[in-house]
Design a protein around this motif. Structure first.
Motif, short mmCIF file in Angstrom:
data_model
loop_
_atom_site.label_atom_id
_atom_site.label_comp_id
_atom_site.label_asym_id
_atom_site.label_seq_id
_atom_site.Cartn_x
_atom_site.Cartn_y
_atom_site.Cartn_z
N LEU A 90 0.85 -1.18 0.00
CA LEU A 90 0.00 0.00 0.00
C LEU A 90 0.89 1.24 0.00
N PRO A 91 0.75 2.10 -1.01
CA PRO A 91 1.68 3.21 -1.16
C PRO A 91 1.59 4.25 -0.05
N TRP A 92 0.48 4.26 0.69
CA TRP A 92 0.35 5.28 1.74
C TRP A 92 0.82 4.78 3.10
N HIS A 98 7.37 3.85 -2.51
CA HIS A 98 7.94 4.52 -3.68
C HIS A 98 9.40 4.91 -3.50
N TYR A 122 -5.17 -4.47 -4.36
CA TYR A 122 -5.15 -4.17 -2.93
C TYR A 122 -6.30 -4.88 -2.22
N ILE A 153 -8.08 0.34 3.55
CA ILE A 153 -7.76 0.30 2.13
C ILE A 153 -8.64 1.22 1.29
N PRO A 194 -8.29 5.34 2.50
CA PRO A 194 -7.02 5.96 2.11
C PRO A 194 -6.76 5.93 0.61
N GLY A 195 -7.21 4.87 -0.05
CA GLY A 195 -7.01 4.78 -1.50
C GLY A 195 -7.82 5.81 -2.26
N GLY A 229 1.25 12.80 -3.22
CA GLY A 229 2.69 12.60 -3.33
C GLY A 229 3.04 11.15 -3.57
N TRP A 230 2.43 10.25 -2.80
CA TRP A 230 2.72 8.82 -2.97
C TRP A 230 2.19 8.32 -4.29
N SER A 264 4.45 9.12 -7.47
CA SER A 264 5.73 8.43 -7.58
C SER A 264 5.60 6.91 -7.62
#
Lengths: 258, 261
Positions: A91-93, A134, B157, B175, B178-179, B255-256, B259
């Motif tokens: 999960l990127p966060w 990332h 996910y 999930i 936040p997604g 930001g996440w 990238s």
């Protein structure tokens, strides 16, 4: 009675219905995996090897036949079977630490935290706990995904082309790492791949699947001592045997071209 | 030091934008200086500045702006939160989507002007109708963005969550929300932009005691183009600041996203 972690697949059939067409994806697949064994499933793209893996994980349903773990029929995914996908799916966060702790019931208590840190260390990512996905390279992300899959101490770990997206050198390095983790954890691993070298380097047995419909064509044991030498004659002999199944074998190879 | 660095960076990144503003200002000054247009249709910058000082110090500008902002606050809160709830319900449940999506997509196509007769009959021409217009305008971008945000959470996910035996609540909290958050913040930004536009529009459309749109229209009726320009500049500046502020939040949240894809 077998040791825990025996996977038995009997007469497995799987169809997909798409656009009114009925496509047979898997045709009478039979396989028994002993606890602690490392099995690779090799086949061309579209041969149903990923479908097979997804069925064993429980992400696909509607099949004929039996998939048994320690004699019990599987019903949906559970924590006894871990998965590492081709794309790491972190999960990127979340930080690496939080990602690795994702599968734990209450990731904040002391026991859980300890387990998370141990597994981060196991995959060699110590010091990267607070990093975000990332900020990591492909190989490091895949290591984190392996740690995440192992943190619940599953009996079986399934790997769906886990190193497919990595460059050749990183991949070879990851083979050694995977072997080390497999030995240390004593866990059953089933890996889907289309890299023959990778399969022979890591596996106790290489399962060769043919396409349309997917069936097991041959199971080739790899009785070589570990760590294995990719350039050794025994290794190459087994590689030849595998490649023959894909009609890629050269009958009389020249050693030198003059 | 840090602040000086930041200002330097800001100027380096944005000076081209200032050049455009400056050129327009010079053009305006030139046109009025050589009287290419009559002062009645285009007053000079110094006249506009004087008018600005006058309405600012008399408190008229502040009061008008305050009234408009309070209408926005109410209409936006109602529209935006309803939009979030409906969008979230549609995003999470297929049956809610099948039930609501056709209606929402049909009603969404009606331009806001189409609502004038009904809203005025139902809500009168006082604050109530303005708040309703704003709520309608804020509602739709929020519905669409929340829905899209939830549905665009990668399927992979969700599979990870299934493998880890997540329950419904944990799936949502860890999930889905936040997604979907970056898309939801974009929705808030669009929704707030629409609210600001609609407050001016509804104040012109149905007159009120005070309000920035009302001030603009009164100025037009008494042919005070200097005051009209003051209003336009103020409206633009407020909208710009709101947009910039939410844009900052949005890019920080994404930001996440940038990238990793």
């Amino acid at each position: 009675m077998n040791k825990v972690g025996t996977l038995e697949v009997n007469n497995l059939n799987k169809r997909f219905g798409s656009l009114g067409q009925d496509v047979k994806v898997l045709d009478d697949v039979n396989l028994t995996v002993k606890p602690g064994e490392f099995i690779s499933i090799v086949g061309q793209s579209g041969c149903g090897k990923t479908t097979f893996l997804r069925l064993v994980v429980g992400l696909e349903s509607d099949y004929e036949g039996d998939i048994l773990l320690d004699g019990k029929k599987l019903n949906g995914p559970d924590l006894k079977r871990g998965v590492v996908f081709q794309d790491h799916r972190l999960l990127p966060w979340l930080t690496i630490e939080k990602n690795v702790g994702m599968g734990l019931k209450n990731s904040s208590d002391r026991e859980a935290r300890k387990s998370v840190l141990e597994h981060i260390e196991l995959v060699g990512l110590k010091g990267y706990e607070k990093h975000y996905p990332h900020q990591l390279s492909g190989g490091m992300s895949q290591r984190a995904a392996i740690a995440r899959a192992l943190v619940n101490r599953p009996k079986i770990l399934m790997l769906d082309e886990p190193l497919g997206a990595l460059d050749a050198l990183t991949r070879m390095y990851m083979h050694q790492e995977l072997e080390r983790i497999w030995k240390k954890e004593g866990i059953t691993m089933i890996m889907v791949t289309h890299d023959v070298d990778e399969a022979i380097f890591l596996s106790d047995r290489v399962v060769i699947m043919s396409s349309r419909p997917g069936t097991i064509r041959k199971i080739i044991p790899v009785p070589l001592a570990r760590p294995r030498d990719r350039a050794g004659t025994d290794f190459l002999r087994i590689k030849e045997e595998v490649l023959k199944e894909f009609h890629l074998h050269t009958e009389t190879p020249f050693s030198y071209a003059i | 030091m840090v602040i000086a660095e930041k200002i330097k960076g800001f100027i380096a990144g944005n000076y081209r934008g200032f050049i455009t503003f400056l050129s327009l200002f010079i053009l305006w000054s030139g046109v009025t200086h050589y009287q290419l247009l009559s002062p009645e249709s285009l007053p000079a910058p110094q006249v506009v500045t004087a008018t600005f000082k006058e309405v600012f110090s008399s408190g008229l500008l502040g009061k008008s702006l305050g009234m408009s902002l309070s209408r926005i606050a109410r209409g936006f809160l109602i529209g935006c939160s309803l939009g979030f709830l409906v969008g979230a319900a549609m995003g999470v449940s297929r049956s809610a989507e099948r039930l609501l999506a056709p209606l929402i997509n049909a009603v969404r196509q009606v331009p806001i002007i189409g609502w004038i007769p009904l809203i005025i009959v139902w809500c009168g021409i006082a604050d109530m109708s303005k708040i309703t217009f704003i709520a309608i305008g804020a509602f739709f971008p929020m519905v669409v963005n929340t829905f899209d945000g939830i549905r665009s959470v990668p399927h992979g996910y969700l599979e990870v969550a299934r493998v880890f035996e997540y329950g419904r609540l944990r799936l949502l909290r860890s999930i889905v929300v936040p997604g979907a958050l970056p898309a939801i913040v974009s929705g808030i930004r669009l929704s707030l932009g629409a609210s600001w536009m609609l407050v001016v529009w509804s104040e012109i459309n149905t007159r009120s005691d005070f309000g920035i749109g009302d001030m603009l229209w009164s100025a037009r009726e008494s042919s005070k183009m200097d005051l009209v320009i003051v209003c336009i500049v103020v409206i633009g500046a407020v909208a710009f600041s709101i947009n910039e502020l939410l844009g900052q939040i949005e890019s920080r949240l994404q930001g996440w996203k940038r990238s990793c894809r």
